[in-house]
Design an enzyme around this catalytic site. Structure first.
Site, PDB file in Angstrom:
ATOM      1  N   LYS A   1      28.075  35.551 111.459  1.00  0.00           N
ATOM      2  CA  LYS A   1      28.065  35.850 112.972  1.00  0.00           C
ATOM      3  C   LYS A   1      26.790  36.300 113.470  1.00  0.00           C
ATOM      4  O   LYS A   1      26.663  36.200 114.751  1.00  0.00           O
ATOM      5  CB  LYS A   1      29.355  36.811 112.966  1.00  0.00           C
ATOM      6  CG  LYS A   1      30.590  36.266 112.725  1.00  0.00           C
ATOM      7  CD  LYS A   1      31.778  37.260 113.025  1.00  0.00           C
ATOM      8  CE  LYS A   1      33.118  36.839 112.794  1.00  0.00           C
ATOM      9  NZ  LYS A   1      34.261  37.515 113.235  1.00  0.00           N
TER      10      LYS A   1
ATOM     11  N   ASP B   1      35.937  38.191 119.414  1.00  0.00           N
ATOM     12  CA  ASP B   1      36.568  39.326 118.540  1.00  0.00           C
ATOM     13  C   ASP B   1      36.819  40.379 119.337  1.00  0.00           C
ATOM     14  O   ASP B   1      37.516  40.911 119.137  1.00  0.00           O
ATOM     15  CB  ASP B   1      35.445  39.535 117.405  1.00  0.00           C
ATOM     16  CG  ASP B   1      35.562  38.495 116.408  1.00  0.00           C
ATOM     17  OD1 ASP B   1      36.823  37.651 116.417  1.00  0.00           O
ATOM     18  OD2 ASP B   1      34.722  38.245 115.647  1.00  0.00           O
TER      19      ASP B   1
HETATM   20  P1  NDP Z   1      30.021  40.568 107.545  1.00  0.00           P
HETATM   21  O1  NDP Z   1      29.601  39.979 106.286  1.00  0.00           O
HETATM   22  O2  NDP Z   1      29.186  40.409 108.702  1.00  0.00           O
HETATM   23  O3  NDP Z   1      29.939  42.362 107.270  1.00  0.00           O
HETATM   24  C1  NDP Z   1      30.584  42.643 106.035  1.00  0.00           C
HETATM   25  C2  NDP Z   1      30.734  44.299 106.278  1.00  0.00           C
HETATM   26  O4  NDP Z   1      31.323  44.520 104.831  1.00  0.00           O
HETATM   27  C3  NDP Z   1      29.488  45.034 105.961  1.00  0.00           C
HETATM   28  O5  NDP Z   1      29.526  46.133 106.957  1.00  0.00           O
HETATM   29  C4  NDP Z   1      29.302  45.055 104.382  1.00  0.00           C
HETATM   30  O6  NDP Z   1      28.459  46.358 104.207  1.00  0.00           O
HETATM   31  C5  NDP Z   1      30.681  45.498 104.248  1.00  0.00           C
HETATM   32  N1  NDP Z   1      31.012  45.428 102.788  1.00  0.00           N
HETATM   33  C6  NDP Z   1      31.201  44.013 101.995  1.00  0.00           C
HETATM   34  N2  NDP Z   1      31.515  44.050 100.865  1.00  0.00           N
HETATM   35  C7  NDP Z   1      31.294  45.740 100.738  1.00  0.00           C
HETATM   36  C8  NDP Z   1      31.633  46.498  99.522  1.00  0.00           C
HETATM   37  N3  NDP Z   1      31.830  45.941  98.195  1.00  0.00           N
HETATM   38  N4  NDP Z   1      31.293  47.735  99.757  1.00  0.00           N
HETATM   39  C9  NDP Z   1      31.124  48.492 100.787  1.00  0.00           C
HETATM   40  N5  NDP Z   1      30.738  47.604 101.899  1.00  0.00           N
HETATM   41  C10 NDP Z   1      31.150  46.464 101.726  1.00  0.00           C
HETATM   42  O7  NDP Z   1      31.594  40.273 107.705  1.00  0.00           O
HETATM   43  P2  NDP Z   1      32.552  40.273 109.098  1.00  0.00           P
HETATM   44  O8  NDP Z   1      31.810  41.637 109.722  1.00  0.00           O
HETATM   45  O9  NDP Z   1      32.349  39.262 109.777  1.00  0.00           O
HETATM   46  O10 NDP Z   1      33.588  40.475 108.739  1.00  0.00           O
HETATM   47  C11 NDP Z   1      34.423  41.781 108.182  1.00  0.00           C
HETATM   48  C12 NDP Z   1      35.840  41.751 107.803  1.00  0.00           C
HETATM   49  O11 NDP Z   1      36.473  41.748 108.982  1.00  0.00           O
HETATM   50  C13 NDP Z   1      36.328  40.389 106.883  1.00  0.00           C
HETATM   51  O12 NDP Z   1      37.200  40.791 106.019  1.00  0.00           O
HETATM   52  C14 NDP Z   1      36.773  39.623 107.809  1.00  0.00           C
HETATM   53  O13 NDP Z   1      37.835  38.715 107.457  1.00  0.00           O
HETATM   54  C15 NDP Z   1      37.625  40.530 109.045  1.00  0.00           C
HETATM   55  N6  NDP Z   1      37.662  40.040 110.278  1.00  0.00           N
HETATM   56  C16 NDP Z   1      38.820  39.708 110.784  1.00  0.00           C
HETATM   57  C17 NDP Z   1      39.062  39.114 112.043  1.00  0.00           C
HETATM   58  C18 NDP Z   1      40.608  39.092 112.654  1.00  0.00           C
HETATM   59  O14 NDP Z   1      40.565  38.395 113.630  1.00  0.00           O
HETATM   60  N7  NDP Z   1      41.531  39.744 112.099  1.00  0.00           N
HETATM   61  C19 NDP Z   1      37.965  39.107 112.779  1.00  0.00           C
HETATM   62  C20 NDP Z   1      36.603  39.241 112.221  1.00  0.00           C
HETATM   63  C21 NDP Z   1      36.324  39.598 111.063  1.00  0.00           C
HETATM   64  P3  NDP Z   1      26.817  46.175 104.084  1.00  0.00           P
HETATM   65  O15 NDP Z   1      26.120  45.940 105.343  1.00  0.00           O
HETATM   66  O16 NDP Z   1      26.641  47.475 103.341  1.00  0.00           O
HETATM   67  O17 NDP Z   1      26.759  45.061 103.261  1.00  0.00           O
END
Ligand code: NDP
Length: 308
Positions: free
Chosen positions: A66, A102
């Site tokens: 994104k 979003d």
């Molecule tokens: P991104 O890849 O942009 O961000 C992922 C986030 O999760 C970061 O903050 C990352 O931290 C953190 N993260 C991932 N794995 C771990 C871990 N093992 N331990 C700790 N932190 C972790 O993804 P998005 O922001 O696009 O999406 C995030 C979530 O939101 C997803 O599950 C997605 O499905 C959901 N979502 C749902 C929507 C809806 O309409 N319901 C809309 C948009 C998203 P770090 O920066 O430290 O890597």
């Protein structure tokens, strides 16, 4: 000619968006096909270039693209620019326009969970990716006075806070290190907790140990697991009010549909497809893995929960 709309992410195998959007196209007689494209970050620019073909109405962009897609489109809406993340691409003639639905999806979900009660003014947000940016922007522009962001990599949360510096000048927006004692202290002060990390996509995993959750919080998890996420199970046990990501998915999806087709989204049809997918599982949809990756994946393989 059948038009095309694609979901670009990595992975995409368990997205509910495909079935939901296809049901909406079919219900309104829009001759369009929704496709799932699994593209690694290195292949993102090629995927966006492909959208310039005349048969494309646009795309949804999901985890982890994104933010990276921002410089690849021709123009951003004011909101997408302010957030620094795009979840929908629509066309204006030959131009690709980056939108962020979003934010509106999250605001609708926030209204749903708070209901008739007073909207809180203090929130804790977990995550600093594309979804967390949309959530934080919605809170900043929604009148919240204090928002604290926790992220595994603190520097990313700090970068997000810096990004919002000017739009958040009127309130207290800060990043804090993800230590249990700090989290516990902040949770004791807040009314709203939002999980915008991907933790919880794997069943049983939760970003916060159960014992840290105080009662009487609003707890939102953007994940829309068919079974409730562990965070929400723990929150319900702690007597919190909970909401998963399904309503946000529906609302952001409806706005995406309207941007691609110019038609009012059939919300009841889309909700019915989400109900069906939750109860019976996803309809198998072919997944295009791109030329570099070879064979399409089995939609039954891979992570165990759906994506936005
Ligand atoms: P991104 O890849 O942009 O961000 C992922 C986030 O999760 C970061 O903050 C990352 O931290 C953190 N993260 C991932 N794995 C771990 C871990 N093992 N331990 C700790 N932190 C972790 O993804 P998005 O922001 O696009 O999406 C995030 C979530 O939101 C997803 O599950 C997605 O499905 C959901 N979502 C749902 C929507 C809806 O309409 N319901 C809309 C948009 C998203 P770090 O920066 O430290 O890597």
């Amino acid at each position: 000619m059948t038009s095309r709309v694609v979901l670009i992410g990595h992975p995409v195998a368990h997205s509910f968006s495909g079935g939901m959007q296809q049901a909406a196209f079919d219900a309104l007689g829009v001759d369009a096909r929704y496709e799932l494209w699994d593209r690694r970050p290195l292949d993102l620019a090629d995927a966006i270039a492909e959208l310039r073909g005349d048969d494309f109405l646009g795309a949804n962009i999901t985890i982890p693209h994104k933010e990276h897609v921002v410089p690849l489109v021709d123009k951003l809406t004011e909101e997408a620019q302010a957030i620094g993340a795009v979840n929908v691409i629509a066309r204006d003639g030959k131009k690709l326009i980056g939108h962020n639905t979003d934010v509106a999806g999250f605001k609708a979900a926030l209204d749903k969970i708070v209901g008739r009660q007073k909207m809180p003014r203090y929130a804790v947000v977990l995550g600093a990716g594309g979804a967390a940016r949309a959530v934080t922007y919605a809170l900043i522009t929604g009148g919240f006075q204090r928002v604290v962001v926790f992220n595994r990599h603190l520097h990313r949360a700090e970068g997000m806070v810096r990004h919002f510096g000017r739009s958040a000048a009127h309130m207290d927006l800060r990043a804090m290190p993800w230590h249990e004692s700090v989290l516990e202290a902040e949770l004791a002060k807040t009314k709203l907790l939002v999980n915008a990390t991907s933790i919880g996509l794997v069943p049983g995993e939760t970003p916060i140990p159960a014992e840290l959750l105080p009662p009487d919080l609003f707890v939102m998890d953007l994940i829309y697991n068919p079974a409730q996420s562990q965070l929400l199970k723990n929150a319900a046990a702690a007597r919190d009010t909970i909401l998963n990501g399904e309503h946000m998915l529906l609302q952001q999806g409806a706005r995406s549909f309207e941007l691609w087709t110019g038609k009012v989204a059939p919300l009841d049809v889309m909700q019915a497809e989400l109900d069906r997918a939750r109860e019976q599982g996803l309809r198998p949809m072919p997944i295009d893995m791109g030329s570099a990756s070879g064979q399409p994946v089995d939609p039954g393989a891979g992570p165990t929960a759906p994506r936005g």
